[in-house]
Design a protein around this motif. Structure first.
Motif, PDB file in Angstrom:
ATOM      1  N   GLY A 182     -11.050   8.984  27.661  1.00 59.84           N
ATOM      2  CA  GLY A 182     -11.610   8.833  26.325  1.00 59.84           C
ATOM      3  C   GLY A 182     -12.735   9.819  26.057  1.00 59.84           C
ATOM      4  N   PRO A 183     -13.065  10.026  24.784  1.00 58.49           N
ATOM      5  CA  PRO A 183     -14.061  11.043  24.429  1.00 58.49           C
ATOM      6  C   PRO A 183     -15.489  10.681  24.826  1.00 58.49           C
ATOM      7  CG  PRO A 183     -13.394   9.813  22.484  1.00 58.49           C
ATOM      8  CD  PRO A 183     -12.487   9.380  23.591  1.00 58.49           C
ATOM      9  N   ASP A 184     -15.830   9.404  24.818  1.00 64.12           N
ATOM     10  CA  ASP A 184     -17.218   9.019  25.081  1.00 64.12           C
ATOM     11  C   ASP A 184     -17.612   9.212  26.541  1.00 64.12           C
ATOM     12  OD1 ASP A 184     -17.625   8.358  22.431  1.00 64.12           O
ATOM     13  OD2 ASP A 184     -17.028   6.269  22.711  1.00 64.12           O
ATOM     14  N   ARG A 185     -16.656   9.097  27.445  1.00 62.90           N
ATOM     15  CA  ARG A 185     -16.956   9.241  28.873  1.00 62.90           C
ATOM     16  C   ARG A 185     -16.783  10.669  29.367  1.00 62.90           C
ATOM     17  NH1 ARG A 185     -13.217   5.164  31.833  1.00 62.90           N
ATOM     18  NH2 ARG A 185     -14.232   6.138  33.646  1.00 62.90           N
ATOM     19  N   LEU A 186     -16.216  11.533  28.545  1.00 68.55           N
ATOM     20  CA  LEU A 186     -15.987  12.918  28.962  1.00 68.55           C
ATOM     21  C   LEU A 186     -17.307  13.632  29.235  1.00 68.55           C
ATOM     22  CD1 LEU A 186     -13.590  15.549  27.548  1.00 68.55           C
ATOM     23  CD2 LEU A 186     -16.041  16.000  27.385  1.00 68.55           C
ATOM     24  N   THR A 187     -17.355  14.372  30.342  1.00 71.08           N
ATOM     25  CA  THR A 187     -18.505  15.215  30.658  1.00 71.08           C
ATOM     26  C   THR A 187     -18.030  16.645  30.879  1.00 71.08           C
ATOM     27  OG1 THR A 187     -18.381  14.952  33.064  1.00 71.08           O
ATOM     28  CG2 THR A 187     -19.601  13.256  31.826  1.00 71.08           C
ATOM     29  N   LEU A 188     -18.956  17.581  30.806  1.00 66.30           N
ATOM     30  CA  LEU A 188     -18.607  18.970  31.094  1.00 66.30           C
ATOM     31  C   LEU A 188     -18.146  19.122  32.539  1.00 66.30           C
ATOM     32  CD1 LEU A 188     -21.447  20.895  29.220  1.00 66.30           C
ATOM     33  CD2 LEU A 188     -19.101  20.472  28.469  1.00 66.30           C
ATOM     34  N   GLY A 189     -18.687  18.288  33.418  1.00 69.75           N
ATOM     35  CA  GLY A 189     -18.250  18.321  34.806  1.00 69.75           C
ATOM     36  C   GLY A 189     -16.789  17.937  34.946  1.00 69.75           C
ATOM     37  N   ASP A 190     -16.347  16.917  34.179  1.00 69.88           N
ATOM     38  CA  ASP A 190     -14.942  16.506  34.216  1.00 69.88           C
ATOM     39  C   ASP A 190     -14.031  17.662  33.812  1.00 69.88           C
ATOM     40  OD1 ASP A 190     -15.548  13.829  34.889  1.00 69.88           O
ATOM     41  OD2 ASP A 190     -15.878  13.327  32.780  1.00 69.88           O
ATOM     42  N   VAL A 191     -14.401  18.330  32.726  1.00 72.37           N
ATOM     43  CA  VAL A 191     -13.582  19.441  32.231  1.00 72.37           C
ATOM     44  C   VAL A 191     -13.644  20.611  33.203  1.00 72.37           C
ATOM     45  CG1 VAL A 191     -13.219  21.054  30.328  1.00 72.37           C
ATOM     46  CG2 VAL A 191     -13.960  18.710  29.849  1.00 72.37           C
ATOM     47  N   GLY A 192     -14.851  20.904  33.700  1.00 72.85           N
ATOM     48  CA  GLY A 192     -15.014  22.023  34.620  1.00 72.85           C
ATOM     49  C   GLY A 192     -14.177  21.875  35.878  1.00 72.85           C
ATOM     50  N   ARG A 193     -14.100  20.662  36.410  1.00 73.50           N
ATOM     51  CA  ARG A 193     -13.301  20.449  37.621  1.00 73.50           C
ATOM     52  C   ARG A 193     -11.824  20.725  37.373  1.00 73.50           C
ATOM     53  NH1 ARG A 193     -17.290  16.555  38.491  1.00 73.50           N
ATOM     54  NH2 ARG A 193     -16.226  14.971  37.242  1.00 73.50           N
ATOM     55  N   ARG A 194     -11.377  20.493  36.156  1.00 67.82           N
ATOM     56  CA  ARG A 194      -9.971  20.739  35.823  1.00 67.82           C
ATOM     57  C   ARG A 194      -9.621  22.226  35.865  1.00 67.82           C
ATOM     58  NH1 ARG A 194      -5.744  16.984  35.206  1.00 67.82           N
ATOM     59  NH2 ARG A 194      -6.758  14.962  34.991  1.00 67.82           N
ATOM     60  N   VAL A 195     -10.590  23.063  35.518  1.00 67.29           N
ATOM     61  CA  VAL A 195     -10.302  24.495  35.386  1.00 67.29           C
ATOM     62  C   VAL A 195     -11.057  25.344  36.398  1.00 67.29           C
ATOM     63  CG1 VAL A 195      -9.666  24.353  32.955  1.00 67.29           C
ATOM     64  CG2 VAL A 195     -12.067  24.683  33.578  1.00 67.29           C
ATOM     65  N   GLY A 196     -11.810  24.698  37.293  1.00 67.33           N
ATOM     66  CA  GLY A 196     -12.516  25.439  38.321  1.00 67.33           C
ATOM     67  C   GLY A 196     -13.743  26.179  37.834  1.00 67.33           C
ATOM     68  N   ILE A 223       2.329  12.259  24.164  1.00 68.74           N
ATOM     69  CA  ILE A 223       1.845  10.883  24.311  1.00 68.74           C
ATOM     70  C   ILE A 223       2.797  10.142  25.236  1.00 68.74           C
ATOM     71  CG2 ILE A 223       1.325   8.731  23.103  1.00 68.74           C
ATOM     72  CD1 ILE A 223       0.825  10.465  20.598  1.00 68.74           C
ATOM     73  N   ASP A 224       2.286   9.705  26.383  1.00 69.37           N
ATOM     74  CA  ASP A 224       3.181   9.097  27.366  1.00 69.37           C
ATOM     75  C   ASP A 224       2.732   7.720  27.845  1.00 69.37           C
ATOM     76  OD1 ASP A 224       0.990   9.795  28.856  1.00 69.37           O
ATOM     77  OD2 ASP A 224       2.011  11.288  30.087  1.00 69.37           O
ATOM     78  N   SER A 225       1.636   7.195  27.294  1.00 71.21           N
ATOM     79  CA  SER A 225       1.206   5.848  27.678  1.00 71.21           C
ATOM     80  C   SER A 225       0.313   5.279  26.588  1.00 71.21           C
ATOM     81  CB  SER A 225       0.444   5.873  29.006  1.00 71.21           C
ATOM     82  OG  SER A 225      -0.854   6.416  28.833  1.00 71.21           O
ATOM     83  N   PRO A 226       0.304   3.946  26.423  1.00 71.68           N
ATOM     84  CA  PRO A 226      -0.585   3.338  25.426  1.00 71.68           C
ATOM     85  C   PRO A 226      -2.052   3.664  25.673  1.00 71.68           C
ATOM     86  CG  PRO A 226       1.074   1.757  26.137  1.00 71.68           C
ATOM     87  CD  PRO A 226       1.198   2.950  27.052  1.00 71.68           C
ATOM     88  N   ALA A 227      -2.462   3.708  26.941  1.00 62.34           N
ATOM     89  CA  ALA A 227      -3.865   3.997  27.244  1.00 62.34           C
ATOM     90  C   ALA A 227      -4.235   5.412  26.807  1.00 62.34           C
ATOM     91  CB  ALA A 227      -4.125   3.824  28.738  1.00 62.34           C
ATOM     92  N   ARG A 228      -3.361   6.372  27.078  1.00 62.81           N
ATOM     93  CA  ARG A 228      -3.629   7.756  26.679  1.00 62.81           C
ATOM     94  C   ARG A 228      -3.682   7.862  25.153  1.00 62.81           C
ATOM     95  NH1 ARG A 228      -3.288  11.987  29.926  1.00 62.81           N
ATOM     96  NH2 ARG A 228      -2.043  10.783  31.407  1.00 62.81           N
ATOM     97  N   PHE A 229      -2.759   7.173  24.481  1.00 61.78           N
ATOM     98  CA  PHE A 229      -2.769   7.194  23.020  1.00 61.78           C
ATOM     99  C   PHE A 229      -4.051   6.576  22.477  1.00 61.78           C
ATOM    100  CE2 PHE A 229      -1.676   5.006  18.975  1.00 61.78           C
ATOM    101  CZ  PHE A 229      -1.514   6.139  18.194  1.00 61.78           C
ATOM    102  N   ALA A 230      -4.482   5.457  23.071  1.00 63.14           N
ATOM    103  CA  ALA A 230      -5.707   4.796  22.619  1.00 63.14           C
ATOM    104  C   ALA A 230      -6.910   5.717  22.771  1.00 63.14           C
ATOM    105  CB  ALA A 230      -5.922   3.503  23.404  1.00 63.14           C
ATOM    106  N   ASN A 231      -6.945   6.482  23.854  1.00 62.16           N
ATOM    107  CA  ASN A 231      -8.066   7.399  24.064  1.00 62.16           C
ATOM    108  C   ASN A 231      -8.063   8.532  23.041  1.00 62.16           C
ATOM    109  OD1 ASN A 231      -9.260   6.054  26.231  1.00 62.16           O
ATOM    110  ND2 ASN A 231      -7.922   7.043  27.725  1.00 62.16           N
ATOM    111  N   HIS A 232      -6.878   9.053  22.725  1.00 57.99           N
ATOM    112  CA  HIS A 232      -6.811  10.097  21.698  1.00 57.99           C
ATOM    113  C   HIS A 232      -7.128   9.517  20.314  1.00 57.99           C
ATOM    114  CE1 HIS A 232      -5.572  13.612  23.954  1.00 57.99           C
ATOM    115  NE2 HIS A 232      -4.714  12.874  24.630  1.00 57.99           N
ATOM    116  N   LEU A 233      -6.720   8.274  20.088  1.00 60.67           N
ATOM    117  CA  LEU A 233      -7.043   7.624  18.820  1.00 60.67           C
ATOM    118  C   LEU A 233      -8.554   7.423  18.704  1.00 60.67           C
ATOM    119  CD1 LEU A 233      -5.834   6.421  16.253  1.00 60.67           C
ATOM    120  CD2 LEU A 233      -5.643   4.228  17.454  1.00 60.67           C
ATOM    121  N   ALA A 234      -9.208   7.120  19.818  1.00 62.25           N
ATOM    122  CA  ALA A 234     -10.666   6.989  19.811  1.00 62.25           C
ATOM    123  C   ALA A 234     -11.326   8.311  19.426  1.00 62.25           C
ATOM    124  CB  ALA A 234     -11.154   6.532  21.183  1.00 62.25           C
ATOM    125  N   PHE A 235     -10.725   9.418  19.848  1.00 62.17           N
ATOM    126  CA  PHE A 235     -11.252  10.732  19.469  1.00 62.17           C
ATOM    127  C   PHE A 235     -11.099  10.946  17.967  1.00 62.17           C
ATOM    128  CE2 PHE A 235     -10.804  15.580  19.859  1.00 62.17           C
ATOM    129  CZ  PHE A 235     -12.184  15.767  19.831  1.00 62.17           C
TER     130      PHE A 235
END
Length: 209
Positions: free
Chosen positions: A24-38, A95-107
């Motif tokens: 979800g958008p509220d818990r996202l940190t730059l560290g989370d994104v950075g780890r994804r892309v190194g 969109i492949d799961s209700p949880a993922r959809f809910a998180n994008h809807l929160a955004f």
């Protein structure tokens, strides 16, 4: 001379979208994104300026890209109505799961509550509707739409209806979790377009010229 970027902005934004889908958008940190892309959070700060600016960039990323992809359906071989449905189904395929959809809807809800995000969301919505309208107009020119199906069957109204049904199908799927979301989108779009399909011949719908 500055060193070349090893990770593009597009790759960073794609990673941010994945993280939002997961937590979800509220818990996202730059560290989370950075780890994804190194990349280190400090590098992302240099690139985007702040976490908020990164999220704004993500919100604006598809403003032009999605409408452009939808418009390619206007030059597809065969039925343009079928091509439009296929393009919208493809848009929903991530969109492949209700949880993922809910998180994008929160955004999205975050977008609607913040004026800067809201402006981007309005541009995106208008762009998608306009792209759908362009494909429907091309379909009408090919004789795929029946002008006699409904007195209000002009391409502008139908474009809005198709866009509403697309979003409504996703929200309804999120509430019921029945089947696959892309399949539900395709099912509902085919149902809503069925009464407007011409039985044969070239018949223009109002507003297609």
């Amino acid at each position: 001379m500055p060193r070349p970027r090893t990770v593009s902005d597009g790759e960073i934004l794609a990673a941010a979208a994945v993280v939002i889908g997961e937590i979800g958008p509220d818990r996202l940190t730059l560290g989370d994104v950075g780890r994804r892309v190194g990349l280190a959070p400090a590098t992302l700060l240099q690139r985007f300026g702040s976490r908020r600016e990164l999220l704004l960039a993500l919100a604006g990323h598809d403003v032009d890209a999605v409408p452009a992809r939808l418009r390619t359906a206007a030059s597809a071989p065969g039925s343009l109505l079928d091509a439009l449905v296929a393009a919208l189904v493809d848009t929903a395929s991530h969109i492949d799961s209700p949880a993922r959809f809910a998180n994008h809807l929160a955004f999205l809800l975050k977008d609607l509550a913040d004026p800067d995000f809201q402006a981007i969301t309005h541009r995106y919505g208008a762009g998608v509707t306009a792209a759908i309208r362009d494909v429907l107009a091309a379909a009408a020119d090919r004789g795929e739409l029946d002008a006699d199906a409904d007195a209000d069957a002009d391409v502008d109204a139908l474009a809005h209806l198709v866009h509403v049904v697309y979003n409504g199908a996703l929200v309804t799927w999120g509430m019921t979790s029945s089947g696959q979301p892309a399949d539900r989108v395709g099912q509902h779009l085919r149902q809503v377009l069925a009464p407007y399909r011409a039985a044969g011949g070239r018949r223009a719908v109002a507003g297609s010229a």
